[in-house]
Design an enzyme around this catalytic site. Structure first.
Site, PDB file in Angstrom:
ATOM      1  N   GLN A 127       0.844  -1.191   0.000  1.00 45.34           N
ATOM      2  CA  GLN A 127       0.000   0.000   0.000  1.00 45.34           C
ATOM      3  C   GLN A 127       0.881   1.243   0.000  1.00 45.34           C
ATOM      4  O   GLN A 127       1.662   1.451   0.926  1.00 45.34           O
ATOM      5  CB  GLN A 127      -0.872  -0.023   1.255  1.00 45.34           C
ATOM      6  CG  GLN A 127      -1.798   1.156   1.405  1.00 45.34           C
ATOM      7  CD  GLN A 127      -2.608   1.031   2.685  1.00 45.34           C
ATOM      8  OE1 GLN A 127      -2.113   0.531   3.698  1.00 45.34           O
ATOM      9  NE2 GLN A 127      -3.849   1.468   2.657  1.00 45.34           N
ATOM     10  N   GLY A 128       0.747   2.060  -1.022  1.00 45.14           N
ATOM     11  CA  GLY A 128       1.545   3.285  -1.096  1.00 45.14           C
ATOM     12  C   GLY A 128       0.680   4.498  -0.834  1.00 45.14           C
ATOM     13  O   GLY A 128       0.288   5.214  -1.755  1.00 45.14           O
ATOM     14  N   SER A 130       1.125   6.523   2.591  1.00 52.77           N
ATOM     15  CA  SER A 130       1.886   7.485   3.399  1.00 52.77           C
ATOM     16  C   SER A 130       3.132   7.975   2.674  1.00 52.77           C
ATOM     17  O   SER A 130       3.756   7.235   1.917  1.00 52.77           O
ATOM     18  CB  SER A 130       2.334   6.833   4.706  1.00 52.77           C
ATOM     19  OG  SER A 130       1.229   6.261   5.353  1.00 52.77           O
ATOM     20  N   SER A 162       4.659  -1.472   4.066  1.00 54.01           N
ATOM     21  CA  SER A 162       4.766  -2.849   4.551  1.00 54.01           C
ATOM     22  C   SER A 162       4.812  -3.792   3.361  1.00 54.01           C
ATOM     23  O   SER A 162       4.105  -3.583   2.376  1.00 54.01           O
ATOM     24  CB  SER A 162       3.553  -3.206   5.413  1.00 54.01           C
ATOM     25  OG  SER A 162       3.455  -2.314   6.490  1.00 54.01           O
ATOM     26  N   GLU A 246      -9.723  -1.692   5.521  1.00 48.44           N
ATOM     27  CA  GLU A 246      -8.511  -1.861   6.321  1.00 48.44           C
ATOM     28  C   GLU A 246      -8.809  -1.849   7.814  1.00 48.44           C
ATOM     29  O   GLU A 246      -8.260  -2.621   8.584  1.00 48.44           O
ATOM     30  CB  GLU A 246      -7.514  -0.746   5.971  1.00 48.44           C
ATOM     31  CG  GLU A 246      -6.295  -0.731   6.869  1.00 48.44           C
ATOM     32  CD  GLU A 246      -5.192   0.210   6.383  1.00 48.44           C
ATOM     33  OE1 GLU A 246      -5.374   0.798   5.298  1.00 48.44           O
ATOM     34  OE2 GLU A 246      -4.182   0.332   7.071  1.00 48.44           O
TER      35      GLU A 246
HETATM   36  C1  LIG Z   1       4.363  -0.703  11.156  1.00 45.60           C
HETATM   37  C2  LIG Z   1       3.760   0.286  10.230  1.00 45.60           C
HETATM   38  C3  LIG Z   1       3.373  -0.133   8.973  1.00 45.60           C
HETATM   39  C4  LIG Z   1       2.847   0.777   8.064  1.00 45.60           C
HETATM   40  N1  LIG Z   1       2.509   0.328   6.831  1.00 45.60           N
HETATM   41  C5  LIG Z   1       2.067   1.221   5.913  1.00 45.60           C
HETATM   42  C6  LIG Z   1       1.811   0.817   4.586  1.00 45.60           C
HETATM   43  O1  LIG Z   1       1.928  -0.353   4.253  1.00 45.60           O
HETATM   44  N2  LIG Z   1       1.416   1.728   3.697  1.00 45.60           N
HETATM   45  C7  LIG Z   1       1.260   3.038   4.031  1.00 45.60           C
HETATM   46  O2  LIG Z   1       0.874   3.815   3.184  1.00 45.60           O
HETATM   47  N3  LIG Z   1       1.501   3.478   5.287  1.00 45.60           N
HETATM   48  C8  LIG Z   1       1.911   2.587   6.229  1.00 45.60           C
HETATM   49  N4  LIG Z   1       2.171   3.021   7.505  1.00 45.60           N
HETATM   50  C9  LIG Z   1       2.107   4.444   7.785  1.00 45.60           C
HETATM   51  C10 LIG Z   1       0.959   4.879   8.654  1.00 45.60           C
HETATM   52  O3  LIG Z   1      -0.244   4.871   7.957  1.00 45.60           O
HETATM   53  C11 LIG Z   1       1.305   6.280   9.168  1.00 45.60           C
HETATM   54  O4  LIG Z   1       2.428   6.119   9.993  1.00 45.60           O
HETATM   55  C12 LIG Z   1       0.208   6.930   9.935  1.00 45.60           C
HETATM   56  O5  LIG Z   1      -0.854   7.258   9.098  1.00 45.60           O
HETATM   57  C13 LIG Z   1       0.696   8.181  10.674  1.00 45.60           C
HETATM   58  O6  LIG Z   1       1.429   9.024   9.864  1.00 45.60           O
HETATM   59  P1  LIG Z   1       2.882   9.564  10.323  1.00 45.60           P
HETATM   60  O7  LIG Z   1       3.680   8.370  10.664  1.00 45.60           O
HETATM   61  O8  LIG Z   1       3.369  10.436   9.271  1.00 45.60           O
HETATM   62  O9  LIG Z   1       2.636  10.338  11.657  1.00 45.60           O
HETATM   63  P2  LIG Z   1       2.151  11.849  11.809  1.00 45.60           P
HETATM   64  O10 LIG Z   1       0.924  12.030  10.993  1.00 45.60           O
HETATM   65  O11 LIG Z   1       3.279  12.757  11.562  1.00 45.60           O
HETATM   66  O12 LIG Z   1       1.759  11.887  13.318  1.00 45.60           O
HETATM   67  C14 LIG Z   1       2.668  12.182  14.387  1.00 45.60           C
HETATM   68  C15 LIG Z   1       1.872  12.221  15.685  1.00 45.60           C
HETATM   69  O13 LIG Z   1       0.911  13.268  15.596  1.00 45.60           O
HETATM   70  C16 LIG Z   1      -0.383  12.772  15.842  1.00 45.60           C
HETATM   71  N5  LIG Z   1      -1.339  13.471  14.996  1.00 45.60           N
HETATM   72  C17 LIG Z   1      -1.241  13.745  13.673  1.00 45.60           C
HETATM   73  N6  LIG Z   1      -2.335  14.368  13.232  1.00 45.60           N
HETATM   74  C18 LIG Z   1      -3.157  14.506  14.289  1.00 45.60           C
HETATM   75  C19 LIG Z   1      -4.445  15.059  14.482  1.00 45.60           C
HETATM   76  N7  LIG Z   1      -5.156  15.587  13.481  1.00 45.60           N
HETATM   77  N8  LIG Z   1      -4.980  14.996  15.716  1.00 45.60           N
HETATM   78  C20 LIG Z   1      -4.293  14.437  16.747  1.00 45.60           C
HETATM   79  N9  LIG Z   1      -3.079  13.916  16.638  1.00 45.60           N
HETATM   80  C21 LIG Z   1      -2.525  13.933  15.424  1.00 45.60           C
HETATM   81  C22 LIG Z   1      -0.310  11.303  15.493  1.00 45.60           C
HETATM   82  O14 LIG Z   1      -1.302  10.546  16.217  1.00 45.60           O
HETATM   83  C23 LIG Z   1       1.092  10.946  15.941  1.00 45.60           C
HETATM   84  O15 LIG Z   1       1.078  10.631  17.296  1.00 45.60           O
HETATM   85  C24 LIG Z   1       2.694   2.126   8.435  1.00 45.60           C
HETATM   86  C25 LIG Z   1       3.068   2.543   9.698  1.00 45.60           C
HETATM   87  C26 LIG Z   1       3.600   1.638  10.593  1.00 45.60           C
HETATM   88  C27 LIG Z   1       3.991   2.108  11.949  1.00 45.60           C
END
Ligand SMILES: Cc1cc2nc3c(=O)[nH]c(=O)nc-3n(C[C@H](O)[C@H](O)[C@H](O)COP(=O)(O)OP(=O)(O)OC[C@H]3O[C@@H](n4cnc5c(N)ncnc54)[C@H](O)[C@@H]3O)c2cc1C
Lengths: 397, 376
Positions: A127-128, A130, A162, A246
């Site tokens: 899944q692309g 993020s 992932s 999902e």
């Molecule tokens: C193990 C793992 C596997 C993953 N696999 C995939 C994958 O296969 N494909 C894919 O596309 N993505 C994947 N992801 C990505 C995942 O979807 C994102 O990490 C997630 O959506 C959060 O984005 P970020 O990491 O950029 O955090 P950020 O959005 O930068 O968030 C940082 C912090 O701020 C908080 N925050 C952000 N916005 C808000 C808000 N509006 N209100 C309150 N708090 C907020 C968050 O809760 C977090 O604590 C994976 C992530 C992990 C950890």
């Protein structure tokens, strides 16, 4: 015995007979942690074996490789896989979100082309969504897709992908229109091949020291224009319906176990063996109380599943149980693993690989891995926003 | 583990669904918050005419067998009334009456049932008095007692939390009799002047009484003894746990409505306060507490007759449900700011009801302690 009981007995017999032998390496706990070739091949072979035995995609249409049976059969298989603690089905993204999405809104061609190979694990999906700068704010994705004749040219980068090292296809959210009226309207959705020039994956090390996800770079990667799902500009809407699959808020998944199940019963067992002041920890009143608290929560969530099947008991807020499921389940698991470590006394500080680590350091690793689900798929904080806004009708922040 | 797996049953009949709908509408109509506030200062705490309407709908006989003039349903149906009752903060002797019915069914002899059940089905009121001044939740150690003097048994001691006792015809009282717990079917009519005194309780919608037993005399046919007494006490406890949880679920939903409405109207710093996650996320926690509590509740109602599962289910439901309600009430005060600190804000009515629910028939810690014994 009625027919379903007979079926269950058949499934149990098959799983017991055919479960793969314990490997000499640690298995991942979910598809988000498949980090080595040996893990991957072991899990892919197992999924293929389950599919060939007829126990996967049982409710998907026959013409695309499914079993064409009622959902209840698949549910029995999934439940028994969990109960018998067999390895999970590694092509999770294909089975549980790309697959149902294609079945729901894909073209006939797409169904013929993709569905059967999702089930057999011949083609792995990733899944692309993020990006490095756009995570929770998925609608702001900036990866670019530019139409050029019969192709789209992709530039940019996805991250936390992932299964990125093993995938044949990616569900890709990219921007086709940078001048659209709002950020959402410029997005499009692709069923994109990974094996084209200009796509490069870079494994990322996880907090446990293992691997599991990648950063995916697109440098003038050309994909056929037919990879576009729906029309240009529908990307956000399709991404949102992907997320309802999902997060388990919509049915239609292929089924099969998708992660190692950790239950309070396992922690109770641990407490029987852990020691506190010369006595088994399970005798300690404070620990007993904590265990009962966890059991009440876990049982509450299971009973929510049961209650969600009784319409008359969900009429006031029909989406509530499903939409809060991820938040409830993943946070409970995280806290439960954390508690399991605390039962080990000084050994709580040991890690995988130490000869005295309790259960080989399984709980320490599980705790760190538990964040995969409290962050991936939409963080708990974002989930709480969604429940607050969509279920309770609170204003957006 | 050789302990039995927990049951996951949640059964809900069409009949229950209909009752839930009817009751939801009934109490919403009849018990708006203005009615609730009016009743805070009345003598008996509810409108007699409303009670008669409930009786006419057959609700007091729901759990009474047909042979005694009831409709032969059960406690699982009573739950569908208790939940909307809680939601509208309605007060009536409905719960006390259900406890009495179940006590009689579990422990009463043919003559005692024949005498009381038909009357209860027709709306005569009953109360149970099983708590004493020490406040211990254990129902098996009454210190009030009965001493035989020839044909008569002379009672002594003080019971507390005899809810609705003033308007009750029958009060079921637990005592120690010849070294074991027993129950007395005490008629209000024989009480001497001053035997009942009103308690000042945290939930001002309730009417609860201290019962001074000293010198009251009863006869053998008024008693429920030995195994029958234990069965009746268990039935009282189980009924209480179930109906208090139902009320707590209703109350949580009621106070959640108030919170959501306020978060969607009150504006500070130029935006609706519901947009602030410091308020939004705990409100989601209230919802999650409610969803789990209702699931426990209707599960417990589904396994009532199942000796293997009922006690675990009831204690889990009460432990979780009353805490979820108390959390909701607590946050509701805070989220209303200084208005939440006023008598006028309805949040206090819910918080006080929640505290009542928590401390009737065992709080969460108490039940978790018993659950630990049942589970490991
Ligand atoms: C193990 C793992 C596997 C993953 N696999 C995939 C994958 O296969 N494909 C894919 O596309 N993505 C994947 N992801 C990505 C995942 O979807 C994102 O990490 C997630 O959506 C959060 O984005 P970020 O990491 O950029 O955090 P950020 O959005 O930068 O968030 C940082 C912090 O701020 C908080 N925050 C952000 N916005 C808000 C808000 N509006 N209100 C309150 N708090 C907020 C968050 O809760 C977090 O604590 C994976 C992530 C992990 C950890």
């Amino acid at each position: 015995m009625n027919e379903l009981d007979e079926f269950r007995a058949e499934v149990v017999a098959w799983l017991t007979e055919n479960r793969p032998p314990e490997p000499d390496f640690l298995l991942p706990e979910s598809f988000m942690e498949v980090g080595s070739d040996s893990q991957f091949h072991y899990l892919r072979d197992w999924q293929q074996q389950v599919y060939e035995a007829g126990y996967l995609g049982m409710a998907w249409p026959k013409e695309y490789g499914g079993g064409g049976r009622e959902q209840v059969y698949q549910d029995i298989v999934t439940a028994e896989m969990a109960r018998l603690n067999v390895p999970f089905m590694t092509n999770t993204i294909g089975l549980n979100w790309a697959g149902p999405l294609i079945l729901a809104i894909g073209t006939e061609d797409e169904k013929q082309r993709y569905i059967q190979k999702i089930l057999s694990a011949e083609e792995i999906w990733c899944q692309g969504f993020s990006e490095p700068d756009n995570g929770s704010d998925l609608g702001n994705a900036q990866t670019k897709a530019v139409r050029d004749g019969d192709e789209y040219v992709i530039n940019g980068s996805k991250i936390w992908t992932s299964l990125g090292s093993y995938a044949k296809h990616m569900i890709l959210l990219a921007r086709t229109d940078f001048a659209a009226e709002n950020k959402y309207a410029g997005l499009s959705y692709f069923l994109a091949p990974m094996d084209v020039p200009g796509v490069r994956v870079q494994p990322i090390q996880k907090l446990t020291g293992e691997y599991g996800f990648t950063q995916t770079f697109f440098e003038d990667a050309r994909i056929p224009a037919s990879c576009l799902m729906g029309t240009e500009g529908q990307g956000w809407q399709i991404a949102m319906s992907t997320l309802t699959f999902e997060r388990g808020a919509a049915g239609g998944q292929a089924g099969g176990l998708s992660m190692v199940v950790v239950g309070v019963a396992d922690v109770v067992e641990l407490a029987r063996h852990a020691m506190r002041d010369g006595q088994p920890a399970i005798e300690d009143p404070h620990i007993r109380d904590e265990l009962v608290k966890f059991l009440i929560e876990e049982q509450g969530d299971r009973l929510c599943e049961s209650r969600s099947r009784v319409t008359a008991l969900c009429s006031e807020r029909p989406g509530s149980i499903a939409l809060s499921g991820k938040l409830r389940g993943t946070e409970l698991r995280r806290r439960l693993c954390q508690f399991a470590i605390s039962l080990q006394g000084a050994n709580g500080a040991l890690w995988v690989g130490d000869r005295d680590a309790v259960a080989g350091g399984k709980w320490q690793r599980s705790y760190l891995n538990a964040f995969s689900a409290t962050i991936g798929g939409g963080t708990s904080q974002v989930q709480a926003n969604i429940v607050g806004e969509r279920v309770l009708g609170l204003p957006k922040g | 583990m050789n302990k039995p797996q927990l049951s996951l049953a949640v059964d809900f009949s069409d009949e229950q669904a209909m009752l839930l709908d009817t009751a939801t509408e009934f109490f919403r109509d009849k018990s708006p918050i203005t009615y609730v506030r009016e009743q805070l200062t009345t003598e008996i705490g509810f409108e007699q005419s409303l009670w008669r309407e409930m009786v006419a709908l057959g609700w007091l006989g729901l759990a009474v067998p047909e042979s005694y003039g009831g409709s032969g349903l059960g406690l699982a149906e009573a739950v569908t009334l208790a939940e909307p009752i809680g939601r509208c903060l309605f007060n009536s002797p409905f719960q006390s009456c259900q406890m009495a019915v179940q006590a009689l069914l579990a422990g009463g002899n043919e003559q005692q049932r024949g005498r009381w059940l038909p009357r209860l089905a027709e709306g005569s009121i009953a109360s149970v008095a099983v708590i004493e001044r020490a406040g211990d939740w254990s129902l098996l150690r009454p210190e009030c007692n009965g001493i035989r003097e020839g044909e008569r048994i002379v009672l002594s001691g003080v019971k507390t939390f005899a809810v609705d006792a003033r308007v009750a015809e029958l009060i079921i009282v637990s005592i120690d009799f010849e070294g074991a717990p027993a129950l007395v079917l005490l008629e209000n009519a024989v009480l001497p002047e001053g035997a009942l005194t009103r308690e000042v309780v945290i939930d001002e919608t309730r009417r609860s009484f201290r019962l001074d037993l000293d010198g009251i005399e009863v006869i053998d046919t008024d008693l429920i003894l030995s195994h029958a007494a234990l069965a009746a006490l268990t039935a009282i406890r189980d009924t209480a746990l179930l109906l208090i949880t139902a009320e707590a679920c209703g109350g949580t939903a009621g106070v959640l409505d108030i919170v959501v409405a306020y978060l969607n109207t009150r504006t500070q710093f130029g935006r609706k306060i519901g947009g602030y996650q410091a308020l939004k996320h705990p409100t989601v926690d209230i919802l999650i507490g409610l969803e789990r509590a209702r699931s426990h509740l209707y599960h417990a109602a589904s396994v009532l007759g199942d000796t293997q599962h009922a006690e675990v289910a009831l204690r889990m439901a009460k432990a979780h449900g009353s805490d979820a309600f108390a959390y909701a009430g607590d946050r509701a005060i805070q989220f209303h700011g200084a208005f939440g600190f006023t008598y006028e804000c309805d949040a206090q009515l819910f918080l006080r009801r929640a505290l009542w629910c928590q401390y009737q028939f065992g709080d969460a810690l108490h039940h978790r302690k018993h659950l630990a014994g049942l589970l490991f």
